[in-house]
Motif scaffolding. Structure first.
Motif, PDB file in Angstrom:
ATOM      1  N   HIS A   1      49.936  44.191  43.412  1.00  0.00           N
ATOM      2  CA  HIS A   1      50.758  43.135  44.007  1.00  0.00           C
ATOM      3  C   HIS A   1      51.619  43.734  45.104  1.00  0.00           C
ATOM      4  O   HIS A   1      52.126  44.858  44.975  1.00  0.00           O
ATOM      5  CB  HIS A   1      51.658  42.491  42.956  1.00  0.00           C
ATOM      6  N   SER A   2      51.787  42.997  46.198  1.00  0.00           N
ATOM      7  CA  SER A   2      52.763  43.341  47.234  1.00  0.00           C
ATOM      8  C   SER A   2      53.667  42.143  47.454  1.00  0.00           C
ATOM      9  O   SER A   2      53.182  41.017  47.649  1.00  0.00           O
ATOM     10  CB  SER A   2      52.077  43.711  48.551  1.00  0.00           C
ATOM     11  N   ASN A   3      54.969  42.384  47.451  1.00  0.00           N
ATOM     12  CA  ASN A   3      55.909  41.285  47.666  1.00  0.00           C
ATOM     13  C   ASN A   3      56.071  40.933  49.142  1.00  0.00           C
ATOM     14  O   ASN A   3      56.876  40.059  49.477  1.00  0.00           O
ATOM     15  CB  ASN A   3      57.273  41.611  47.051  1.00  0.00           C
ATOM     16  N   ARG A   4      55.335  41.598  50.012  1.00  0.00           N
ATOM     17  CA  ARG A   4      55.350  41.256  51.429  1.00  0.00           C
ATOM     18  C   ARG A   4      53.983  40.785  51.914  1.00  0.00           C
ATOM     19  O   ARG A   4      53.715  40.735  53.104  1.00  0.00           O
ATOM     20  CB  ARG A   4      55.822  42.454  52.268  1.00  0.00           C
ATOM     21  N   SER A   5      53.123  40.423  50.983  1.00  0.00           N
ATOM     22  CA  SER A   5      51.789  39.923  51.304  1.00  0.00           C
ATOM     23  C   SER A   5      51.682  38.454  50.926  1.00  0.00           C
ATOM     24  O   SER A   5      52.279  38.004  49.945  1.00  0.00           O
ATOM     25  CB  SER A   5      50.725  40.723  50.543  1.00  0.00           C
ATOM     26  N   ALA A   6      50.897  37.707  51.717  1.00  0.00           N
ATOM     27  CA  ALA A   6      50.617  36.315  51.365  1.00  0.00           C
ATOM     28  C   ALA A   6      49.592  36.219  50.250  1.00  0.00           C
ATOM     29  O   ALA A   6      49.415  35.150  49.657  1.00  0.00           O
ATOM     30  CB  ALA A   6      50.118  35.561  52.599  1.00  0.00           C
ATOM     31  N   ALA A   7      48.919  37.325  49.937  1.00  0.00           N
ATOM     32  CA  ALA A   7      47.903  37.324  48.892  1.00  0.00           C
ATOM     33  C   ALA A   7      48.552  37.269  47.510  1.00  0.00           C
ATOM     34  O   ALA A   7      49.628  37.827  47.289  1.00  0.00           O
ATOM     35  CB  ALA A   7      47.026  38.562  49.001  1.00  0.00           C
ATOM     36  N   GLU A   8      47.876  36.605  46.607  1.00  0.00           N
ATOM     37  CA  GLU A   8      48.344  36.546  45.232  1.00  0.00           C
ATOM     38  C   GLU A   8      48.109  37.890  44.544  1.00  0.00           C
ATOM     39  O   GLU A   8      47.246  38.672  44.952  1.00  0.00           O
ATOM     40  CB  GLU A   8      47.588  35.443  44.472  1.00  0.00           C
ATOM     41  N   PRO A   9      48.878  38.205  43.490  1.00  0.00           N
ATOM     42  CA  PRO A   9      48.547  39.380  42.685  1.00  0.00           C
ATOM     43  C   PRO A   9      47.088  39.315  42.246  1.00  0.00           C
ATOM     44  O   PRO A   9      46.566  38.237  41.942  1.00  0.00           O
ATOM     45  CB  PRO A   9      49.496  39.268  41.490  1.00  0.00           C
ATOM     46  N   SER A  10      46.434  40.480  42.212  1.00  0.00           N
ATOM     47  CA  SER A  10      44.999  40.458  41.913  1.00  0.00           C
ATOM     48  C   SER A  10      44.612  41.619  41.016  1.00  0.00           C
ATOM     49  O   SER A  10      45.197  42.711  41.077  1.00  0.00           O
ATOM     50  CB  SER A  10      44.177  40.507  43.207  1.00  0.00           C
ATOM     51  N   GLU A  11      43.609  41.361  40.171  1.00  0.00           N
ATOM     52  CA  GLU A  11      43.028  42.419  39.357  1.00  0.00           C
ATOM     53  C   GLU A  11      42.054  43.209  40.220  1.00  0.00           C
ATOM     54  O   GLU A  11      41.222  42.629  40.931  1.00  0.00           O
ATOM     55  CB  GLU A  11      42.321  41.833  38.143  1.00  0.00           C
ATOM     56  N   LEU A  12      42.152  44.520  40.161  1.00  0.00           N
ATOM     57  CA  LEU A  12      41.278  45.373  40.944  1.00  0.00           C
ATOM     58  C   LEU A  12      40.013  45.669  40.146  1.00  0.00           C
ATOM     59  O   LEU A  12      40.076  46.091  38.988  1.00  0.00           O
ATOM     60  CB  LEU A  12      41.996  46.663  41.326  1.00  0.00           C
ATOM     61  N   ALA A  13      38.868  45.469  40.774  1.00  0.00           N
ATOM     62  CA  ALA A  13      37.576  45.630  40.119  1.00  0.00           C
ATOM     63  C   ALA A  13      37.237  47.112  39.979  1.00  0.00           C
ATOM     64  O   ALA A  13      37.787  47.968  40.686  1.00  0.00           O
ATOM     65  CB  ALA A  13      36.496  44.923  40.931  1.00  0.00           C
ATOM     66  N   PRO A  14      36.321  47.459  39.079  1.00  0.00           N
ATOM     67  CA  PRO A  14      35.850  48.841  39.023  1.00  0.00           C
ATOM     68  C   PRO A  14      35.365  49.300  40.396  1.00  0.00           C
ATOM     69  O   PRO A  14      34.664  48.569  41.097  1.00  0.00           O
ATOM     70  CB  PRO A  14      34.701  48.770  38.021  1.00  0.00           C
ATOM     71  N   GLY A  15      35.781  50.487  40.774  1.00  0.00           N
ATOM     72  CA  GLY A  15      35.441  50.994  42.100  1.00  0.00           C
ATOM     73  C   GLY A  15      36.547  51.876  42.619  1.00  0.00           C
ATOM     74  O   GLY A  15      37.285  52.511  41.840  1.00  0.00           O
TER      75      GLY A  15
ATOM     76  N   GLY B   1      51.140  49.632  54.206  1.00  0.00           N
ATOM     77  CA  GLY B   1      50.901  48.281  54.671  1.00  0.00           C
ATOM     78  C   GLY B   1      51.109  47.302  53.533  1.00  0.00           C
ATOM     79  O   GLY B   1      51.665  47.636  52.484  1.00  0.00           O
ATOM     80  N   THR B   2      50.618  46.080  53.709  1.00  0.00           N
ATOM     81  CA  THR B   2      50.812  45.036  52.698  1.00  0.00           C
ATOM     82  C   THR B   2      49.496  44.647  52.036  1.00  0.00           C
ATOM     83  O   THR B   2      49.321  43.512  51.612  1.00  0.00           O
ATOM     84  CB  THR B   2      51.443  43.782  53.333  1.00  0.00           C
ATOM     85  N   PHE B   3      48.573  45.602  51.939  1.00  0.00           N
ATOM     86  CA  PHE B   3      47.246  45.265  51.428  1.00  0.00           C
ATOM     87  C   PHE B   3      46.637  46.479  50.740  1.00  0.00           C
ATOM     88  O   PHE B   3      47.111  47.609  50.871  1.00  0.00           O
ATOM     89  CB  PHE B   3      46.332  44.791  52.561  1.00  0.00           C
ATOM     90  N   VAL B   4      45.565  46.229  50.001  1.00  0.00           N
ATOM     91  CA  VAL B   4      44.814  47.278  49.323  1.00  0.00           C
ATOM     92  C   VAL B   4      43.419  47.324  49.934  1.00  0.00           C
ATOM     93  O   VAL B   4      42.837  46.289  50.267  1.00  0.00           O
ATOM     94  CB  VAL B   4      44.760  47.025  47.800  1.00  0.00           C
ATOM     95  N   THR B   5      42.876  48.525  50.106  1.00  0.00           N
ATOM     96  CA  THR B   5      41.532  48.741  50.610  1.00  0.00           C
ATOM     97  C   THR B   5      40.637  49.087  49.432  1.00  0.00           C
ATOM     98  O   THR B   5      41.022  49.887  48.574  1.00  0.00           O
ATOM     99  CB  THR B   5      41.519  49.884  51.633  1.00  0.00           C
TER     100      THR B   5
ATOM    101  N   VAL C   1      50.994  48.988  41.752  1.00  0.00           N
ATOM    102  CA  VAL C   1      49.762  49.059  40.962  1.00  0.00           C
ATOM    103  C   VAL C   1      50.156  49.364  39.528  1.00  0.00           C
ATOM    104  O   VAL C   1      50.891  50.335  39.269  1.00  0.00           O
ATOM    105  CB  VAL C   1      48.811  50.152  41.479  1.00  0.00           C
ATOM    106  N   VAL C   2      49.702  48.540  38.576  1.00  0.00           N
ATOM    107  CA  VAL C   2      50.025  48.744  37.165  1.00  0.00           C
ATOM    108  C   VAL C   2      48.767  48.582  36.328  1.00  0.00           C
ATOM    109  O   VAL C   2      47.866  47.804  36.666  1.00  0.00           O
ATOM    110  CB  VAL C   2      51.124  47.763  36.669  1.00  0.00           C
ATOM    111  N   SER C   3      48.714  49.313  35.228  1.00  0.00           N
ATOM    112  CA  SER C   3      47.539  49.257  34.356  1.00  0.00           C
ATOM    113  C   SER C   3      47.927  49.599  32.928  1.00  0.00           C
ATOM    114  O   SER C   3      48.842  50.406  32.693  1.00  0.00           O
ATOM    115  CB  SER C   3      46.475  50.255  34.847  1.00  0.00           C
ATOM    116  N   ASP C   4      47.220  48.995  31.989  1.00  0.00           N
ATOM    117  CA  ASP C   4      47.292  49.404  30.585  1.00  0.00           C
ATOM    118  C   ASP C   4      46.052  50.216  30.214  1.00  0.00           C
ATOM    119  O   ASP C   4      45.768  50.417  29.036  1.00  0.00           O
ATOM    120  CB  ASP C   4      47.450  48.195  29.666  1.00  0.00           C
TER     121      ASP C   4
END
Length: 295
Positions: A147-161, A168-172, A137-140
């Motif tokens: 991003h997870s290098n063991r996930s099939a998901a693409e890097p994603s911007e996390l929404a407010p919340g 695991g290989t995912f974000v909740t 998890v990175v932020s300015d």
């Protein structure tokens, strides 16, 4: 890290709220959170036992905040992906991946050309085998990326919340508009993440500046019931011990709990409590300051 709970623009007075536990073997050399003399503006613990570090590189870390003039702020945290069958001894340290972002320089990106969080995670995703499994998890402090290098998901911007990570290989995630909204994840949510996020949201709703209440969220030693345990390839007894938010196993446990509060006016407070074997309290470090969030 093994548990990272985040409130991102989840309260009108707070830009970023983080409550996180770092779990590690008790024998791994570690230095408590501090300002780093060799990296201007960096506040973080020091993982002096990391391997795979190039000559001249500073130690790694697991969570850090870089506060610099002109709004050049950086926050980052990393967890490992737990899979004992997927470990390379020649992989680069995950702490170095974090440090590259926090100090704004690496072999790939000279300091003057260093990218923001989006490009950084996209570049990391292009070389997934450089490191063992991770969640990053990175932020300015303007955007927040995962991003997870063991996930099939693409890097994603996390929404407010609200967002939660473990091994695991995912974000909740959960939004901010409905405090009791269900958590969402692409896989079954780990019990420690579900319970931790539920309690985090309650603290943010009722008393967002209460540092001790965030530490209470992190201190829970309740183990998950057998039927709810994730299956990550470690022995059953260890899987059960690792299911608690605060781990106090005989050889491996929570070594540091960290709370970071960044207000919308730029004031921040970062507190770390460190622990020894079986949760023995070793001390507390508090750093306060002011960030430029106008950029």
């Amino acid at each position: 890290m093994c548990l990272v709970l985040i409130g991102w623009r989840a309260h009108p007075e707070y830009r970023l709220i983080v409550a996180a536990n770092r779990d590690e073997f008790y024998t791994r050399p570690t230095e408590s959170m501090r300002r780093w003399p060799e990296v201007p503006g960096l506040i973080a613990g020091r993982d002096t036992g990391a391997t795979g570090r190039a000559a001249g590189e500073p130690p790694g870390t697991w969570l850090g905040l870089t506060a610099q003039p002109q709004g050049n702020n950086r926050f980052a945290a990393v967890t490992n992906v737990r899979n004992p069958n997927d470990q390379r001894i020649d992989a680069r340290s995950r702490g170095a991946l974090l440090m590259d972002f926090l100090r704004g320089a690496s072999d790939r990106h000279p300091a003057g050309e260093f990218p923001g969080p989006e490009k950084y995670v996209l570049d990391a995703a292009a070389a997934p085998d450089d490191y063992n499994g991770y969640n990053l998890v990175v932020s300015d402090l303007r955007t927040l990326w995962w991003h997870s290098n063991r996930s099939a998901a693409e890097p994603s911007e996390l929404a407010p919340g609200f967002h939660g990570l473990s091994n695991g290989t995912f974000v909740t995630s959960a939004g901010t508009t409905e405090p009791d909204a269900d958590l969402a994840a692409p896989q079954p949510i780990w019990p420690k993440v579900r319970a931790g996020m539920t309690e985090l949201r309650e603290v943010v709703r009722c008393d967002p500046g209460a540092v001790d209440r965030y530490f209470d969220v992190l201190a829970d030693r309740t183990e998950a019931p057998d039927e709810a345990l994730p299956l990550t390839g470690v022995p059953y007894e260890m899987e059960r011990a690792l299911s608690a938010r605060f781990i106090a196993h005989t050889v491996h446990g929570t070594r540091a709990s960290t709370v970071l509060l960044v207000r919308e006016d730029g004031m921040f407070e970062m507190v770390e409590r460190s622990f020894g074997r079986l949760g023995e309290e070793l001390g507390e470090v508090v750093v306060r300051g002011l960030l430029d969030l106008t950029g």
